[in-house]
Motif scaffolding. Structure first.
Motif, PDB file in Angstrom:
ATOM      1  N   GLN A  33       0.714  -1.159   0.352  1.00  0.00           N
ATOM      2  CA  GLN A  33       0.289  -0.317  -0.097  1.00  0.00           C
ATOM      3  C   GLN A  33       0.571   1.470   0.095  1.00  0.00           C
ATOM      4  O   GLN A  33       0.262   2.107  -0.492  1.00  0.00           O
ATOM      5  CB  GLN A  33      -0.989  -0.060   0.643  1.00  0.00           C
ATOM      6  N   THR A  34       2.070   0.947   0.665  1.00  0.00           N
ATOM      7  CA  THR A  34       2.809   2.552   0.487  1.00  0.00           C
ATOM      8  C   THR A  34       3.990   2.734  -0.396  1.00  0.00           C
ATOM      9  O   THR A  34       3.653   3.857  -1.016  1.00  0.00           O
ATOM     10  CB  THR A  34       3.810   2.573   2.345  1.00  0.00           C
ATOM     11  N   LEU A  35       4.922   1.292  -0.925  1.00  0.00           N
ATOM     12  CA  LEU A  35       5.950   1.246  -2.086  1.00  0.00           C
ATOM     13  C   LEU A  35       5.348   2.002  -3.276  1.00  0.00           C
ATOM     14  O   LEU A  35       4.346   1.185  -3.629  1.00  0.00           O
ATOM     15  CB  LEU A  35       6.777   0.537  -1.074  1.00  0.00           C
ATOM     16  N   PRO A  63      15.026   3.415   4.396  1.00  0.00           N
ATOM     17  CA  PRO A  63      14.270   4.301   4.434  1.00  0.00           C
ATOM     18  C   PRO A  63      12.490   3.624   3.926  1.00  0.00           C
ATOM     19  O   PRO A  63      11.369   4.034   4.460  1.00  0.00           O
ATOM     20  CB  PRO A  63      14.309   5.703   3.365  1.00  0.00           C
ATOM     21  N   GLU A  64      12.741   2.495   3.370  1.00  0.00           N
ATOM     22  CA  GLU A  64      11.298   2.196   2.722  1.00  0.00           C
ATOM     23  C   GLU A  64      10.915   1.086   4.186  1.00  0.00           C
ATOM     24  O   GLU A  64       9.307   0.974   3.853  1.00  0.00           O
ATOM     25  CB  GLU A  64      11.721   0.900   1.257  1.00  0.00           C
ATOM     26  N   GLU A  70       5.588   2.918   9.820  1.00  0.00           N
ATOM     27  CA  GLU A  70       5.288   4.391  10.068  1.00  0.00           C
ATOM     28  C   GLU A  70       3.517   4.227   9.453  1.00  0.00           C
ATOM     29  O   GLU A  70       2.518   4.841  10.028  1.00  0.00           O
ATOM     30  CB  GLU A  70       5.742   5.616   9.855  1.00  0.00           C
ATOM     31  N   HIS A  71       3.841   3.256   8.543  1.00  0.00           N
ATOM     32  CA  HIS A  71       1.793   3.106   7.412  1.00  0.00           C
ATOM     33  C   HIS A  71       1.777   2.701   8.836  1.00  0.00           C
ATOM     34  O   HIS A  71       0.475   2.758   9.055  1.00  0.00           O
ATOM     35  CB  HIS A  71       2.145   2.693   6.644  1.00  0.00           C
ATOM     36  N   MET A  72       1.978   1.558   9.225  1.00  0.00           N
ATOM     37  CA  MET A  72       1.484   0.222   9.891  1.00  0.00           C
ATOM     38  C   MET A  72       1.426   1.225  11.371  1.00  0.00           C
ATOM     39  O   MET A  72      -0.241   0.442  11.908  1.00  0.00           O
ATOM     40  CB  MET A  72       2.361  -0.867  10.368  1.00  0.00           C
ATOM     41  N   ALA A  77       8.913   6.696  13.125  1.00  0.00           N
ATOM     42  CA  ALA A  77      10.114   5.327  13.139  1.00  0.00           C
ATOM     43  C   ALA A  77      10.733   5.189  14.086  1.00  0.00           C
ATOM     44  O   ALA A  77      11.220   4.499  15.057  1.00  0.00           O
ATOM     45  CB  ALA A  77      11.211   4.990  11.999  1.00  0.00           C
ATOM     46  N   ALA A  78      11.720   6.374  14.962  1.00  0.00           N
ATOM     47  CA  ALA A  78      12.984   6.883  15.269  1.00  0.00           C
ATOM     48  C   ALA A  78      11.898   6.368  16.482  1.00  0.00           C
ATOM     49  O   ALA A  78      12.692   5.512  17.381  1.00  0.00           O
ATOM     50  CB  ALA A  78      13.335   7.697  15.414  1.00  0.00           C
TER      51      ALA A  78
END
Length: 439
Positions: A33-35, A63-64, A70-72, A77-78
């Motif tokens: 869905q994101t990439l 990054p991917e 982050e989408h999940m 992410a950090a």
């Protein structure tokens, strides 16, 4: 769990009660869905998952992967790879979102399951095509049957590779096995006995894998028949008896196996055992049918005229010309009663050749010549192994002391040689010299 978790990611995973496979499935879905198209197949290994949730990551993932995480979780992410906050609450587990995600997963995987099957219509068509080929076998050239059966077996195997539905897989195994059995019969009729035996064993293995005993019995009977023609009558009797042990067989199947057993005992010169098997082949049945010999029938069946022809050959092996002639005449009458479109030229020719051989036993050369008139008209492409073996028996009888010097005997012998030389298997180079199979 949040008090002992080393990362926020671990807390969020524990909230959802995810195991690795749950996380990995959600990760793959989010990646899709994101990439972009080049990266959407991104996955995460179980070892990487353990490092991420165990606080063993020194630097952030690529990054991917960060974008997918982050989408999940809706968290930077950090922050996911930092220790969970001591005071501020972590993002709450949203049951409604989890239900919605599970519903989406179920819908997607149900679609995958549908894609991992074949339509019932396609399966029905394959089943019908094999049945049609079996039912029209007697009117077709063996080489044409071989080509069509090979295509059907390949189609069944291709379909089996596309389905994950157990019931469909079993049905396709049966269809492939039936096609393989027809391949074996066609190879035999073309004179390739070694190839026929190998194909027949493959058909038996299909039947064993599918737990379909009628196919195993049919293949066993064919193997016995092949052994008989390869001058191994003791092996033929063993195989025929072994095939009779299978359960779920109808009366037709048992008559066929008894007739094959009788022929082998006739070749062995065992009149008592041969007569016992002959009687069994002609006995009234119990009204039992099976899904192959009766429901599909055709080449998988065993018509009454075919039974009579087979028993005529057995009687010839035993030197019983009277009984052989009676059985051959019966076979010809039964065949003549069928519509022309359903009449087997190979059965008519085989019964006529046996009739000629029986008449030669009692010294009736003119009667043999009359019987052979039905043999000469068999098309070249249907002069199969069984028929050529019967005409070879007649050719051998014509060379006997009784007929030496008879012009008609010489003429008939030459016509039989021409008949054999112009057969499809001789022209294709698939068959050796036919056996006379004298008793």
């Amino acid at each position: 769990m949040s008090n002992t978790a080393r990362t926020l990611l671990k807390v969020l995973v524990d909230q959802r009660r995810w195991r690795y496979r749950d996380f990995e499935r959600a990760f793959r879905r989010a990646a899709a869905q994101t990439l972009d198209e080049a990266s959407r197949n991104l996955t995460v290994s179980e070892a990487q998952f353990r490092r991420w949730t165990g606080g063993k990551v020194q630097t952030l993932p690529g990054p991917e992967a960060c974008a997918v995480l982050e989408h999940m979780f809706g968290v930077d992410a950090a922050a996911l790879f930092d220790a969970p906050p001591a005071v501020a609450p972590v993002p709450a587990f949203n049951l409604e979102d989890e239900i919605a995600m599970t519903a989406r997963d179920a819908q997607s995987e149900a679609a995958d399951a549908a894609a991992a099957s074949i339509s019932d219509t396609a399966l029905d068509q394959l089943r019908d095509d094999v049945a049609t080929l079996a039912r029209t076998y007697s009117t077709k050239a063996p080489f044409d049957v071989f080509k069509e059966a090979r295509r059907l077996r390949e189609d069944a195997e291709n379909a089996r590779g596309r389905t994950q539905i157990p019931a469909q897989s079993q049905e396709l195994l049966i269809v492939a096995g039936q096609a393989c059995a027809l391949l074996a019969t066609a190879a035999f009729d073309l004179g390739s006995l070694d190839g026929a035996r190998r194909l027949c064993r493959s058909a038996a293995l299909y039947g064993e894998t599918a737990r379909f005993d009628p196919l195993r019995a049919f293949a066993g009977g064919t193997l016995a028949y092949i052994a008989y023609f390869q001058e191994q009558p003791a092996e033929a009797t063993r195989l025929a008896r072994q095939a009779q042990v299978f359960t779920g067989l109808g009366d037709v199947a048992r008559r066929r196996l008894a007739a094959i057993e009788a022929r082998a005992f006739g070749y062995l010169g065992d009149p008592v055992s041969a007569q016992r098997a002959l009687d069994a082949s002609q006995a009234d049945g119990q009204g039992v049918t099976d899904d192959l010999h009766d429901d599909v029938a055709g080449e998988f069946g065993f018509t009454v005229e075919r039974l009579a022809m087979s028993n005529s050959s057995t009687c010839l092996l035993l030197g019983d010309g009277g009984q052989a002639e009676a059985a051959a005449v019966r076979a010809l009458k039964l065949a003549a009663a069928r519509p022309a479109a359903l009449r087997s030229a190979r059965v008519v020719g085989g019964a006529a050749a046996d009739l000629a051989a029986a008449r030669l036993l009692r010294g009736d050369l003119d009667g043999a010549a009359d019987a052979l008139e039905r043999v000469w008209v068999v098309p070249r492409d249907q002069r199969a192994t069984g028929l050529l073996t019967r005409t070879a028996r007649v050719r051998h009888a014509l060379t006997g002391q009784r007929y030496r010097g008879a012009a008609l005997a010489g003429e008939l012998g030459e016509r039989i040689e021409d008949f054999t030389r112009m057969s499809a298997q001789h022209q294709l180079g698939t068959g050796g010299a036919p056996l006379a199979l004298e008793g």
